[in-house]
Design a protein around this motif. Sequence first.
Motif, mmCIF file in Angstrom:
data_model
loop_
_atom_site.group_PDB
_atom_site.id
_atom_site.type_symbol
_atom_site.label_atom_id
_atom_site.label_comp_id
_atom_site.label_asym_id
_atom_site.label_seq_id
_atom_site.Cartn_x
_atom_site.Cartn_y
_atom_site.Cartn_z
ATOM 1 N N HIS A 14 3.645 2.433 -7.122
ATOM 2 C CA HIS A 14 3.787 1.293 -7.949
ATOM 3 C C HIS A 14 3.291 0.005 -7.524
ATOM 4 O O HIS A 14 2.507 -0.822 -8.310
ATOM 5 C CB HIS A 14 5.464 1.335 -8.288
ATOM 6 C CG HIS A 14 5.516 0.399 -9.452
ATOM 7 N ND1 HIS A 14 5.266 0.748 -10.568
ATOM 8 C CD2 HIS A 14 5.811 -0.971 -9.422
ATOM 9 C CE1 HIS A 14 5.726 -0.156 -11.576
ATOM 10 N NE2 HIS A 14 5.910 -1.438 -10.805
ATOM 11 N N VAL A 15 3.755 -0.632 -6.298
ATOM 12 C CA VAL A 15 3.131 -1.844 -5.841
ATOM 13 C C VAL A 15 1.810 -1.933 -5.452
ATOM 14 O O VAL A 15 0.997 -3.043 -5.852
ATOM 15 C CB VAL A 15 4.394 -2.098 -4.558
ATOM 16 C CG1 VAL A 15 3.634 -3.361 -3.728
ATOM 17 C CG2 VAL A 15 5.685 -2.288 -4.983
ATOM 18 N N THR A 16 1.137 -0.818 -4.754
ATOM 19 C CA THR A 16 -0.154 -1.191 -4.319
ATOM 20 C C THR A 16 -1.227 -0.710 -5.371
ATOM 21 O O THR A 16 -2.368 -0.790 -5.014
ATOM 22 C CB THR A 16 -0.260 -0.239 -2.966
ATOM 23 O OG1 THR A 16 -0.011 1.118 -3.354
ATOM 24 C CG2 THR A 16 0.418 -0.732 -2.107
ATOM 25 N N GLY A 17 -0.822 0.166 -6.224
ATOM 26 C CA GLY A 17 -1.804 0.777 -7.218
ATOM 27 C C GLY A 17 -2.653 1.868 -6.689
ATOM 28 O O GLY A 17 -3.568 2.422 -7.196
ATOM 29 N N LYS A 18 -2.426 2.462 -5.463
ATOM 30 C CA LYS A 18 -2.997 3.536 -4.664
ATOM 31 C C LYS A 18 -1.865 4.816 -4.606
ATOM 32 O O LYS A 18 -0.733 4.620 -4.585
ATOM 33 C CB LYS A 18 -3.379 2.800 -3.575
ATOM 34 C CG LYS A 18 -4.184 1.997 -3.589
ATOM 35 C CD LYS A 18 -5.176 1.649 -2.437
ATOM 36 C CE LYS A 18 -6.147 0.621 -2.536
ATOM 37 N NZ LYS A 18 -6.953 0.226 -1.278
ATOM 38 N N LYS A 19 -2.673 6.012 -4.495
ATOM 39 C CA LYS A 19 -1.514 7.013 -4.262
ATOM 40 C C LYS A 19 -1.201 6.886 -2.716
ATOM 41 O O LYS A 19 -1.829 6.302 -2.067
ATOM 42 C CB LYS A 19 -2.334 8.329 -4.387
ATOM 43 C CG LYS A 19 -2.836 8.688 -5.865
ATOM 44 C CD LYS A 19 -1.754 8.459 -6.837
ATOM 45 C CE LYS A 19 -0.957 9.949 -6.627
ATOM 46 N NZ LYS A 19 0.330 9.883 -7.664
ATOM 47 N N PHE A 20 -0.014 7.316 -2.510
ATOM 48 C CA PHE A 20 0.682 7.285 -1.123
ATOM 49 C C PHE A 20 -0.299 7.526 -0.045
ATOM 50 O O PHE A 20 -0.465 7.126 0.893
ATOM 51 C CB PHE A 20 2.078 7.870 -1.233
ATOM 52 C CG PHE A 20 2.807 7.693 0.131
ATOM 53 C CD1 PHE A 20 3.347 6.340 0.294
ATOM 54 C CD2 PHE A 20 3.003 8.735 0.775
ATOM 55 C CE1 PHE A 20 4.403 6.255 1.683
ATOM 56 C CE2 PHE A 20 3.630 8.639 1.975
ATOM 57 C CZ PHE A 20 4.355 7.272 2.218
ATOM 58 N N PRO A 21 -0.745 8.921 -0.258
ATOM 59 C CA PRO A 21 -1.428 9.445 1.013
ATOM 60 C C PRO A 21 -2.762 8.532 1.337
ATOM 61 O O PRO A 21 -3.083 8.376 2.503
ATOM 62 C CB PRO A 21 -1.808 10.971 0.395
ATOM 63 C CG PRO A 21 -0.750 11.407 -0.680
ATOM 64 C CD PRO A 21 -0.497 9.840 -1.234
ATOM 65 N N GLN A 22 -3.372 8.102 0.320
ATOM 66 C CA GLN A 22 -4.589 7.325 0.562
ATOM 67 C C GLN A 22 -4.096 5.753 1.190
ATOM 68 O O GLN A 22 -4.844 5.488 2.115
ATOM 69 C CB GLN A 22 -5.503 6.995 -0.685
ATOM 70 C CG GLN A 22 -6.507 6.136 -0.599
ATOM 71 C CD GLN A 22 -7.664 6.717 0.284
ATOM 72 O OE1 GLN A 22 -7.622 7.990 0.411
ATOM 73 N NE2 GLN A 22 -8.566 5.801 0.789
ATOM 74 N N TYR A 23 -3.056 5.229 0.682
ATOM 75 C CA TYR A 23 -2.614 4.190 1.160
ATOM 76 C C TYR A 23 -2.258 4.065 2.641
ATOM 77 O O TYR A 23 -2.510 3.473 3.496
ATOM 78 C CB TYR A 23 -1.397 3.448 0.413
ATOM 79 C CG TYR A 23 -0.919 2.050 0.782
ATOM 80 C CD1 TYR A 23 -1.803 1.042 0.273
ATOM 81 C CD2 TYR A 23 0.007 1.926 1.344
ATOM 82 C CE1 TYR A 23 -1.556 -0.144 0.791
ATOM 83 C CE2 TYR A 23 0.373 0.541 1.953
ATOM 84 C CZ TYR A 23 -0.460 -0.565 1.314
ATOM 85 O OH TYR A 23 -0.130 -1.822 1.629
ATOM 86 N N VAL A 24 -1.443 5.216 2.920
ATOM 87 C CA VAL A 24 -1.079 5.364 4.278
ATOM 88 C C VAL A 24 -2.169 5.590 5.226
ATOM 89 O O VAL A 24 -2.337 5.052 6.322
ATOM 90 C CB VAL A 24 -0.140 6.700 4.425
ATOM 91 C CG1 VAL A 24 0.194 7.035 5.930
ATOM 92 C CG2 VAL A 24 1.334 6.345 3.646
ATOM 93 N N LYS A 25 -3.225 6.283 4.851
ATOM 94 C CA LYS A 25 -4.356 6.451 5.370
ATOM 95 C C LYS A 25 -5.242 5.100 5.718
ATOM 96 O O LYS A 25 -5.599 4.953 6.874
ATOM 97 C CB LYS A 25 -5.577 7.263 4.817
ATOM 98 C CG LYS A 25 -6.876 7.414 5.511
ATOM 99 C CD LYS A 25 -7.753 8.280 4.394
ATOM 100 C CE LYS A 25 -9.049 8.741 5.118
ATOM 101 N NZ LYS A 25 -10.068 9.323 4.351
#
Length: 463
Positions: free
Chosen positions: A216-227
């Motif tokens: 919600h905060v980053t606007g990116k899917k969690f797997p992609q953001y962690v990557k």
Amino acid sequence: MRVVAVIIAWTLLTIGCKSKTQAQKDKTEDIHSNALSFDVEQMTEADKARYQKVLSDFFDSALIRRGFNGGILIAKGGNVLYESYHGFQDPNRKSDTINAQTQFHLASTSKPFTAVTVLKLVQAGKIGLQDPVTRYFPAFPYPAVTVEQLLSHRSGLPNYLSVMEDKTKWNPKQMISNDDVLRFLEQYKPVPMFKAGSRFAYCNTNFVLLALIVEHVTGKKFPQYVKETIFEPLQMNHSFVYTPADSGHVIMSYKPSGALWVNDQFDNTYGDKNVYSTPEDMFKWDRALYNPSFIRQSLLDSAYQPHSHEKPSIHNYGLGWRMLNLPNGKNVIYHNGKWHGFTPAFGRLLDEKAVIIILGNKMNSNMYNMARKAYDFFGDYMQNRVSGGEEETESRTAAATAMPESTVKPAPRPAKKTVKPAPAKPSRTSGKSTAKKQIKKAPEKKAAPAKKKVTATKKKTKK
């Protein structure tokens, strides 16, 4: 002349854009480089060889020769002291030998990745620890629950692994996503276990929601953001967060009998689990957590502080991390896991900057026991004198549970001298005891550790 002026202006603009892009690229590379940098403890070759010998003897006799299927890496101060791989990705067909590139499901050992991702967003001012979850999801039916309570398992939320097994409310043939968990809570409003903030109860719902908050905060899917923010900067090239697109490309897990552990409707959720990694990548992860360029030390210090004090115990939970706070002042920061036949163990000894990493894909609860006993190779971690109190038997049930009690009460502050041994309490971990040599200058233990009783575990468990 006008055409020439336009061409010149366009050229200058292009150069400026390239310079800006290059500057951003250089900044990113600097961040990556800083996150990877750390001091390596100076050790003599003789010391390394001595560690390697006793660690090899220890693990060979009590784990590897007893059906272990996976990888082990033990390091201290940036020095790898022992690394070993055994078995097969499919132990029944004996195909695809396990090696340093084999990626194992981390089960709940994934939770620290979620916690650090959230804390880095706290550091950036995009998330507040005291924010109510309703700030991000207004329809969330538990208004008192905060981000910090999710991180410390003090929310009282019902465990989605239990409430979504109700076949009248969810089709067991339909896979569950993180969004599905949120919608289920909003629609059915299952009764919480207890008032938010009043006690500790390990609950996977908390970390599913944290992953949703990151999205919600980053606007990116969690797997992609962690990557982008963890795996790539740390060059964890064999690590990723599983999504359905990875189905068929990951190794499966197996029961102690060797039977395949079949997946179920809960296998697609992340945040609480579903990081895949290798022992070598987990070593990089451990090293990065000593680097303030990766995350501010004060935030990590808060994550390593006990957050539950209802029951006296050496066992506690911080923000995404389990811990042992021993009466002699020693502390262990760790997080084991269990999902199907994956039973990873990951323990960090901050005083010595040592790390114990054991990953496997054939259920073997002795991995926890061996990891715990290995602490004593690096200092007096009292593992033959205090209860293991491990969480291997945590199930999907929604009952509120207190931290396990111990016969040894933690000291209010680190003692200057080693305390006298406390009476041993029978451990609930499995595996026979193994005598070990102490490398540090510490008195040898004369008493042999008591034999452990094997604890049965339920089929659907996860910690």
